[in-house]
Design a protein around this motif. Sequence first.
Motif, PDB file in Angstrom:
ATOM      1  N   ILE A   1      42.517  36.999  47.426  1.00  0.00           N
ATOM      2  CA  ILE A   1      42.639  37.156  45.974  1.00  0.00           C
ATOM      3  C   ILE A   1      41.607  36.292  45.259  1.00  0.00           C
ATOM      4  CG2 ILE A   1      44.151  36.642  44.009  1.00  0.00           C
ATOM      5  CD1 ILE A   1      46.512  37.526  45.822  1.00  0.00           C
ATOM      6  N   PHE A   2      41.455  35.031  45.675  1.00  0.00           N
ATOM      7  CA  PHE A   2      40.488  34.137  45.031  1.00  0.00           C
ATOM      8  C   PHE A   2      39.053  34.594  45.277  1.00  0.00           C
ATOM      9  CE2 PHE A   2      43.909  30.810  45.003  1.00  0.00           C
ATOM     10  CZ  PHE A   2      43.981  30.736  43.620  1.00  0.00           C
ATOM     11  N   ARG A   3      38.772  35.098  46.466  1.00  0.00           N
ATOM     12  CA  ARG A   3      37.422  35.597  46.738  1.00  0.00           C
ATOM     13  C   ARG A   3      37.112  36.818  45.883  1.00  0.00           C
ATOM     14  NH1 ARG A   3      36.349  36.159  52.928  1.00  0.00           N
ATOM     15  NH2 ARG A   3      34.319  36.744  52.124  1.00  0.00           N
ATOM     16  N   ALA A   4      38.076  37.717  45.728  1.00  0.00           N
ATOM     17  CA  ALA A   4      37.867  38.893  44.883  1.00  0.00           C
ATOM     18  C   ALA A   4      37.685  38.481  43.427  1.00  0.00           C
ATOM     19  CB  ALA A   4      39.036  39.866  45.031  1.00  0.00           C
ATOM     20  N   ALA A   5      38.489  37.538  42.960  1.00  0.00           N
ATOM     21  CA  ALA A   5      38.363  37.059  41.584  1.00  0.00           C
ATOM     22  C   ALA A   5      36.999  36.412  41.356  1.00  0.00           C
ATOM     23  CB  ALA A   5      39.482  36.078  41.265  1.00  0.00           C
ATOM     24  N   ALA A   6      36.519  35.648  42.320  1.00  0.00           N
ATOM     25  CA  ALA A   6      35.206  35.006  42.194  1.00  0.00           C
ATOM     26  C   ALA A   6      34.091  36.039  42.229  1.00  0.00           C
ATOM     27  CB  ALA A   6      35.018  33.978  43.304  1.00  0.00           C
ATOM     28  N   TYR A   7      34.280  37.097  42.972  1.00  0.00           N
ATOM     29  CA  TYR A   7      33.255  38.135  43.072  1.00  0.00           C
ATOM     30  C   TYR A   7      33.137  38.921  41.773  1.00  0.00           C
ATOM     31  CZ  TYR A   7      30.696  42.197  44.780  1.00  0.00           C
ATOM     32  OH  TYR A   7      29.779  43.197  44.943  1.00  0.00           O
ATOM     33  N   TYR A   8      34.273  39.260  41.163  1.00  0.00           N
ATOM     34  CA  TYR A   8      34.260  40.118  39.989  1.00  0.00           C
ATOM     35  C   TYR A   8      34.209  39.371  38.667  1.00  0.00           C
ATOM     36  CZ  TYR A   8      35.292  44.002  43.082  1.00  0.00           C
ATOM     37  OH  TYR A   8      35.217  44.943  44.053  1.00  0.00           O
TER      38      TYR A   8
ATOM     39  N   GLU B   1      32.592  36.117  36.700  1.00  0.00           N
ATOM     40  CA  GLU B   1      31.628  35.015  36.731  1.00  0.00           C
ATOM     41  C   GLU B   1      32.243  33.704  36.227  1.00  0.00           C
ATOM     42  OE1 GLU B   1      27.311  33.901  34.804  1.00  0.00           O
ATOM     43  OE2 GLU B   1      27.856  35.999  35.030  1.00  0.00           O
ATOM     44  N   ARG B   2      33.119  33.785  35.248  1.00  0.00           N
ATOM     45  CA  ARG B   2      33.773  32.586  34.723  1.00  0.00           C
ATOM     46  C   ARG B   2      34.636  31.920  35.810  1.00  0.00           C
ATOM     47  NH1 ARG B   2      37.315  33.104  29.463  1.00  0.00           N
ATOM     48  NH2 ARG B   2      35.725  31.956  28.351  1.00  0.00           N
ATOM     49  N   PHE B   3      35.361  32.739  36.578  1.00  0.00           N
ATOM     50  CA  PHE B   3      36.176  32.203  37.659  1.00  0.00           C
ATOM     51  C   PHE B   3      35.296  31.577  38.742  1.00  0.00           C
ATOM     52  CE2 PHE B   3      38.619  32.387  41.588  1.00  0.00           C
ATOM     53  CZ  PHE B   3      39.793  31.779  41.186  1.00  0.00           C
TER      54      PHE B   3
ATOM     55  N   SER C   1      35.726  27.839  40.117  1.00  0.00           N
ATOM     56  CA  SER C   1      36.101  27.581  41.513  1.00  0.00           C
ATOM     57  C   SER C   1      34.970  26.978  42.335  1.00  0.00           C
ATOM     58  CB  SER C   1      36.602  28.861  42.171  1.00  0.00           C
ATOM     59  OG  SER C   1      35.565  29.821  42.247  1.00  0.00           O
ATOM     60  N   HIS C   2      33.729  27.390  42.088  1.00  0.00           N
ATOM     61  CA  HIS C   2      32.619  26.903  42.892  1.00  0.00           C
ATOM     62  C   HIS C   2      31.807  25.822  42.192  1.00  0.00           C
ATOM     63  CE1 HIS C   2      33.301  30.883  44.810  1.00  0.00           C
ATOM     64  NE2 HIS C   2      33.162  30.139  45.879  1.00  0.00           N
TER      65      HIS C   2
END
Length: 130
Positions: A37-44, A46-48, A52-53
């Motif tokens: 879920i977090f990887r998908a959110a980071a992929y789609y 940019e603010r997330f 996160s990164h």
Amino acid sequence: MKEIQYFDALPATIYMALIYFGATIISLGGLFLLNRIFRAAAYYNERFTKISHGEPTFLVLDGKPMLKNLRFEHMSLEDLNESLHQNGINEISLVKYVIKETNGQISIIKEDPAHTTTRENSKPSVALTA
């Protein structure tokens, strides 16, 4: 009172082991799902991704250390100089940028001597005629 034999306690032990194993599998599955879920959110989003990164941080800009950013990254000037020495740079003024990337690595961009303005290369190379 009857004593408990080894074989009497064995089913209960196996039952408890299965419960713990099941709980472990469910926990690992939950962690895997959260990771996806977090990887998908980071992929789609940019603010997330920025949250996160993080973002790269400039530690040196045009040969001058950015002390506020060094403090934010918990680095001292000695740490910075050590990183420069490991890359064969003896003076901080020879560096255009030092960037701490989001993965923790330090990128060093050296000053290009051909593009620096000095007294010798600031004169026009073509004579103007009228």
